[in-house]
Design a protein around this motif. Structure first.
Motif, PDB file in Angstrom:
ATOM      1  N   GLU A  51       0.599  -1.708  -0.142  1.00 58.95           N
ATOM      2  CA  GLU A  51       0.033   0.038   0.336  1.00 58.95           C
ATOM      3  C   GLU A  51       0.833   1.162   0.482  1.00 58.95           C
ATOM      4  OE1 GLU A  51      -2.754   0.254   3.116  1.00 58.95           O
ATOM      5  OE2 GLU A  51      -3.908  -2.176   2.821  1.00 58.95           O
ATOM      6  N   ALA A  52       0.229   1.984  -0.127  1.00 60.88           N
ATOM      7  CA  ALA A  52       1.349   3.152  -0.112  1.00 60.88           C
ATOM      8  C   ALA A  52       1.383   3.741   1.734  1.00 60.88           C
ATOM      9  CB  ALA A  52      -0.035   4.708  -0.766  1.00 60.88           C
ATOM     10  N   VAL A  53       2.411   3.787   1.690  1.00 65.97           N
ATOM     11  CA  VAL A  53       3.599   3.841   3.038  1.00 65.97           C
ATOM     12  C   VAL A  53       4.564   4.901   2.738  1.00 65.97           C
ATOM     13  CG1 VAL A  53       5.390   3.177   2.025  1.00 65.97           C
ATOM     14  CG2 VAL A  53       4.647   2.520   4.657  1.00 65.97           C
ATOM     15  N   TRP A  54       4.315   5.162   4.429  1.00 68.63           N
ATOM     16  CA  TRP A  54       4.962   6.753   3.727  1.00 68.63           C
ATOM     17  C   TRP A  54       6.896   6.993   4.481  1.00 68.63           C
ATOM     18  CZ3 TRP A  54       1.929  11.386   4.025  1.00 68.63           C
ATOM     19  CH2 TRP A  54       0.933  11.590   4.589  1.00 68.63           C
ATOM     20  N   TYR A  55       7.328   7.895   3.785  1.00 66.56           N
ATOM     21  CA  TYR A  55       8.808   7.870   3.308  1.00 66.56           C
ATOM     22  C   TYR A  55       8.445   9.027   4.055  1.00 66.56           C
ATOM     23  CZ  TYR A  55       8.886   4.167  -0.351  1.00 66.56           C
ATOM     24  OH  TYR A  55       9.157   3.087  -0.730  1.00 66.56           O
ATOM     25  N   GLU A  56       9.608   8.577   5.832  1.00 74.43           N
ATOM     26  CA  GLU A  56      10.095  10.114   6.869  1.00 74.43           C
ATOM     27  C   GLU A  56      10.748  10.012   6.546  1.00 74.43           C
ATOM     28  OE1 GLU A  56       6.622   8.130   9.638  1.00 74.43           O
ATOM     29  OE2 GLU A  56       8.778   7.538   9.894  1.00 74.43           O
ATOM     30  N   THR A  57      11.497  11.964   7.167  1.00 72.18           N
ATOM     31  CA  THR A  57      13.261  12.091   7.015  1.00 72.18           C
ATOM     32  C   THR A  57      13.177  13.445   7.651  1.00 72.18           C
ATOM     33  OG1 THR A  57      15.764  12.620   5.990  1.00 72.18           O
ATOM     34  CG2 THR A  57      13.266  13.586   5.160  1.00 72.18           C
ATOM     35  N   VAL A  58      14.095  13.630   7.980  1.00 69.66           N
ATOM     36  CA  VAL A  58      13.993  14.874   9.001  1.00 69.66           C
ATOM     37  C   VAL A  58      15.322  15.496   7.989  1.00 69.66           C
ATOM     38  CG1 VAL A  58      14.992  16.247  10.963  1.00 69.66           C
ATOM     39  CG2 VAL A  58      13.258  14.437  11.249  1.00 69.66           C
ATOM     40  N   VAL A  59      15.018  17.240   7.370  1.00 71.19           N
ATOM     41  CA  VAL A  59      15.768  17.885   7.549  1.00 71.19           C
ATOM     42  C   VAL A  59      16.772  18.929   8.316  1.00 71.19           C
ATOM     43  CG1 VAL A  59      16.826  19.101   5.289  1.00 71.19           C
ATOM     44  CG2 VAL A  59      14.852  17.275   4.676  1.00 71.19           C
ATOM     45  N   GLY A  60      17.803  18.577   8.419  1.00 70.92           N
ATOM     46  CA  GLY A  60      18.489  19.872  10.015  1.00 70.92           C
ATOM     47  C   GLY A  60      18.910  20.974   9.153  1.00 70.92           C
ATOM     48  N   THR A  61      19.364  21.463  10.148  1.00 65.92           N
ATOM     49  CA  THR A  61      20.793  22.842   9.807  1.00 65.92           C
ATOM     50  C   THR A  61      21.831  22.528   9.198  1.00 65.92           C
ATOM     51  OG1 THR A  61      21.080  22.200  12.408  1.00 65.92           O
ATOM     52  CG2 THR A  61      19.177  24.242  11.704  1.00 65.92           C
ATOM     53  N   ASP A  62      22.182  21.569   8.649  1.00 66.72           N
ATOM     54  CA  ASP A  62      23.427  21.290   7.995  1.00 66.72           C
ATOM     55  C   ASP A  62      23.192  22.084   6.712  1.00 66.72           C
ATOM     56  OD1 ASP A  62      25.265  20.782  10.050  1.00 66.72           O
ATOM     57  OD2 ASP A  62      25.566  18.581   9.840  1.00 66.72           O
ATOM     58  N   ASP A  63      22.092  21.985   6.581  1.00 64.16           N
ATOM     59  CA  ASP A  63      21.735  22.033   4.730  1.00 64.16           C
ATOM     60  C   ASP A  63      20.775  23.515   5.004  1.00 64.16           C
ATOM     61  OD1 ASP A  63      19.537  21.902   2.575  1.00 64.16           O
ATOM     62  OD2 ASP A  63      19.484  19.694   2.999  1.00 64.16           O
ATOM     63  N   PRO A  64      21.443  23.953   3.567  1.00 63.99           N
ATOM     64  CA  PRO A  64      20.925  25.300   4.060  1.00 63.99           C
ATOM     65  C   PRO A  64      19.710  25.567   3.147  1.00 63.99           C
ATOM     66  CG  PRO A  64      23.095  24.499   1.903  1.00 63.99           C
ATOM     67  CD  PRO A  64      22.749  23.533   2.589  1.00 63.99           C
ATOM     68  N   ARG A  65      18.852  24.848   2.848  1.00 65.52           N
ATOM     69  CA  ARG A  65      17.633  24.704   2.537  1.00 65.52           C
ATOM     70  C   ARG A  65      16.637  25.563   3.639  1.00 65.52           C
ATOM     71  NH1 ARG A  65      17.386  19.668  -1.411  1.00 65.52           N
ATOM     72  NH2 ARG A  65      18.812  19.145   0.507  1.00 65.52           N
ATOM     73  N   VAL A  66      17.237  25.028   4.957  1.00 68.51           N
ATOM     74  CA  VAL A  66      16.141  25.198   5.524  1.00 68.51           C
ATOM     75  C   VAL A  66      17.240  26.139   6.943  1.00 68.51           C
ATOM     76  CG1 VAL A  66      15.347  23.296   5.564  1.00 68.51           C
ATOM     77  CG2 VAL A  66      17.056  22.925   6.763  1.00 68.51           C
ATOM     78  N   SER A  67      16.344  26.722   7.901  1.00 66.36           N
ATOM     79  CA  SER A  67      16.997  27.700   8.787  1.00 66.36           C
ATOM     80  C   SER A  67      16.556  26.969  10.003  1.00 66.36           C
ATOM     81  CB  SER A  67      16.560  28.852   8.757  1.00 66.36           C
ATOM     82  OG  SER A  67      15.029  28.962   8.865  1.00 66.36           O
ATOM     83  N   ALA A  68      15.822  26.280  10.563  1.00 67.10           N
ATOM     84  CA  ALA A  68      15.447  25.390  11.335  1.00 67.10           C
ATOM     85  C   ALA A  68      14.998  23.818  10.924  1.00 67.10           C
ATOM     86  CB  ALA A  68      14.373  25.711  12.061  1.00 67.10           C
ATOM     87  N   PRO A  69      15.300  22.949  11.375  1.00 65.45           N
ATOM     88  CA  PRO A  69      15.235  21.417  11.121  1.00 65.45           C
ATOM     89  C   PRO A  69      13.567  21.396  10.542  1.00 65.45           C
ATOM     90  CG  PRO A  69      16.499  21.612  12.983  1.00 65.45           C
ATOM     91  CD  PRO A  69      15.594  22.839  12.764  1.00 65.45           C
ATOM     92  N   VAL A  70      13.739  20.374   9.654  1.00 62.71           N
ATOM     93  CA  VAL A  70      12.341  20.429   9.075  1.00 62.71           C
ATOM     94  C   VAL A  70      11.435  19.121   9.225  1.00 62.71           C
ATOM     95  CG1 VAL A  70      10.315  20.022   7.094  1.00 62.71           C
ATOM     96  CG2 VAL A  70      12.682  22.511   8.029  1.00 62.71           C
ATOM     97  N   ALA A  71      10.634  18.258   9.954  1.00 61.59           N
ATOM     98  CA  ALA A  71      10.390  16.718  10.114  1.00 61.59           C
ATOM     99  C   ALA A  71       9.067  16.561   8.433  1.00 61.59           C
ATOM    100  CB  ALA A  71      10.197  16.742  10.799  1.00 61.59           C
ATOM    101  N   LEU A  72       8.808  15.318   8.365  1.00 65.84           N
ATOM    102  CA  LEU A  72       8.504  15.694   7.545  1.00 65.84           C
ATOM    103  C   LEU A  72       8.669  13.922   7.006  1.00 65.84           C
ATOM    104  CD1 LEU A  72       9.713  15.466   3.789  1.00 65.84           C
ATOM    105  CD2 LEU A  72      11.028  16.874   4.567  1.00 65.84           C
ATOM    106  N   ARG A  73       6.702  13.311   6.574  1.00 63.85           N
ATOM    107  CA  ARG A  73       7.214  12.242   5.923  1.00 63.85           C
ATOM    108  C   ARG A  73       5.583  12.109   4.726  1.00 63.85           C
ATOM    109  NH1 ARG A  73       3.429   8.092   9.540  1.00 63.85           N
ATOM    110  NH2 ARG A  73       1.105   9.293  10.442  1.00 63.85           N
ATOM    111  N   ILE A  74       5.659  11.660   3.436  1.00 62.94           N
ATOM    112  CA  ILE A  74       5.302  11.801   1.942  1.00 62.94           C
ATOM    113  C   ILE A  74       4.882  10.580   1.786  1.00 62.94           C
ATOM    114  CG2 ILE A  74       6.849  13.515   0.948  1.00 62.94           C
ATOM    115  CD1 ILE A  74       8.803  12.183  -0.141  1.00 62.94           C
ATOM    116  N   ARG A  75       4.166  10.268   0.460  1.00 63.48           N
ATOM    117  CA  ARG A  75       3.834   9.334   0.526  1.00 63.48           C
ATOM    118  C   ARG A  75       3.150   9.131  -1.534  1.00 63.48           C
ATOM    119  NH1 ARG A  75      -1.268   6.466   3.373  1.00 63.48           N
ATOM    120  NH2 ARG A  75      -2.813   8.699   3.256  1.00 63.48           N
ATOM    121  N   GLN A  76       3.026   8.504  -2.134  1.00 64.66           N
ATOM    122  CA  GLN A  76       2.765   8.745  -3.455  1.00 64.66           C
ATOM    123  C   GLN A  76       1.648   8.128  -3.605  1.00 64.66           C
ATOM    124  OE1 GLN A  76       5.620   7.093  -7.181  1.00 64.66           O
ATOM    125  NE2 GLN A  76       4.432   8.469  -7.885  1.00 64.66           N
TER     126      GLN A  76
END
Length: 317
Positions: A51-76
């Motif tokens: 079934e459409a299952v969630w994929y999860e990650t956190v993009v943290g502050t080592d990444d210039p695309r964010v200013s604070a950590p962003v937790a997210l999950r996605i599914r297709q």
DNA sequence: AGCCAGGCAAGTG
DNA sequence: CACTTGCATGGC
């Protein structure tokens, strides 16, 4: 237990908002990224989720695309990418998954070759990710002489042991630890996680980032071969791992990581490229795979080679 | 039991 | 520069 009890931002990125196909399963489980985890825990088992299952990650502050950590999950879903996140993640998700890459044009520009044709017909919609650069760097240092599934298992262990956890409700997502945090963890403790001889490499490279001496993003914008060379200043990073960081984190779509699988493919399908230096083979393969987008070709071919018994591959030319 | 896995660093010639 | 060797660990 968690301090952030705010409800998540939810939404859908409609499939009509990007060009060409998307295969989230192939994109996240072809072995190009170790930064995501599947909510059913079944990643890299060789089976697509039922079934459409969630994929999860956190993009943290080592990444210039964010200013604070962003937790997210996605599914297709049939209509697009459904998401839940700690804040509006749409621009970030588009970047992480390469949704703004003109995939139809990329496919059209790939050279006509039986191996390449088989790969793109097998995995249409496999996109090149843009991983958080530090996590990408350290995870591919770990990948040396290890299988994809075990490398991913190690990253999960590192995140759950040393990373902070974010989430909402009953969703808890462990972030890959910051370079500072990992630099403070001793070699011995990293060995105990199962890193083996890579433990000092990870620790030293994390220290280089934490000290401000060099950050993988620093090479972004340099000419490709210069950037590749500069990245080898990290401990445990040779030309192959450098190519992985350039392709899977920094958007250098011409990078072609030359691992054991690709060397096999060269000897079987492109013997003319010879047995020369890494630089020479790399230049030859870029030419054979389509100069500007050779990394896209490489990742499709890599996945095909790994997922297909040798006798079912196209015959050698 | 032996070989291999998305290699790399350090040591020689 | 090209080439060799040692390095952890787990799965088949």
């Amino acid at each position: 237990m968690r301090s952030d009890v705010k409800p998540p931002v939810k939404g859908l990125i409609e499939s009509t908002s990007w060009d060409g196909p998307l295969d989230l399963y192939a994109t996240l489980e072809c072995g190009q990224t170790y930064c995501w985890r599947r909510s059913d825990g079944g990643m890299f088992a060789g089976e697509p989720p039922t079934e459409a299952v969630w994929y999860e990650t956190v993009v943290g502050t080592d990444d210039p695309r964010v200013s604070a950590p962003v937790a997210l999950r996605i599914r297709q879903l049939p209509g697009g990418i459904e998401y839940e996140a700690s804040e509006d993640p749409v621009t970030l998700i588009r970047s992480l998954l390469g949704l703004d890459d003109p995939l139809p044009e990329i496919y059209a520009s790939m050279p006509s070759h039986p191996l390449i044709t088989a790969a793109i017909e097998r995995y249409p919609g496999l996109r090149i990710v843009r991983d958080p650069p530090v996590a990408c760097l350290l995870s591919f240092i770990c990948s040396a002489q290890m299988r994809v599934a075990r490398t991913h298992q190690l990253q999960t262990r590192i995140a759950k042991t040393y990373g902070t956890t974010m989430g909402w409700g009953d969703v808890a997502i462990a972030a890959f630890p910051t370079a500072e945090r990992l630099a403070a963890v001793g070699e011995q403790q990293l060995r105990e996680l199962g890193l083996g001889y890579r433990a000092p490499y990870v620790g030293d490279s994390a220290s280089i980032v934490a000290a401000g001496d060099l950050h993988p993003v620093d090479v972004q914008g340099l000419p490709y071969e210069q950037a590749r060379s500069d990245l080898t200043a990290f401990t445990g990073v040779g030309e192959k791992v450098a190519d992985c960081v350039l392709l899977f984190a920094l958007g250098y779509l011409q990078a072609v990581p030359l691992d054991t699988w690709m060397r096999q493919a060269i000897s079987r399908y492109f013997p003319g490229l010879g047995d020369g230096s890494y630089a020479e083979l790399s230049a030859g393969l870029r030419s054979a795979f389509g100069e500007d987008i050779a990394g896209y070709t490489q990742t499709h071919v890599f996945h095909l080679l790994r997922q297909t018994p040798a006798e079912k591959l196209p015959p050698a030319a």
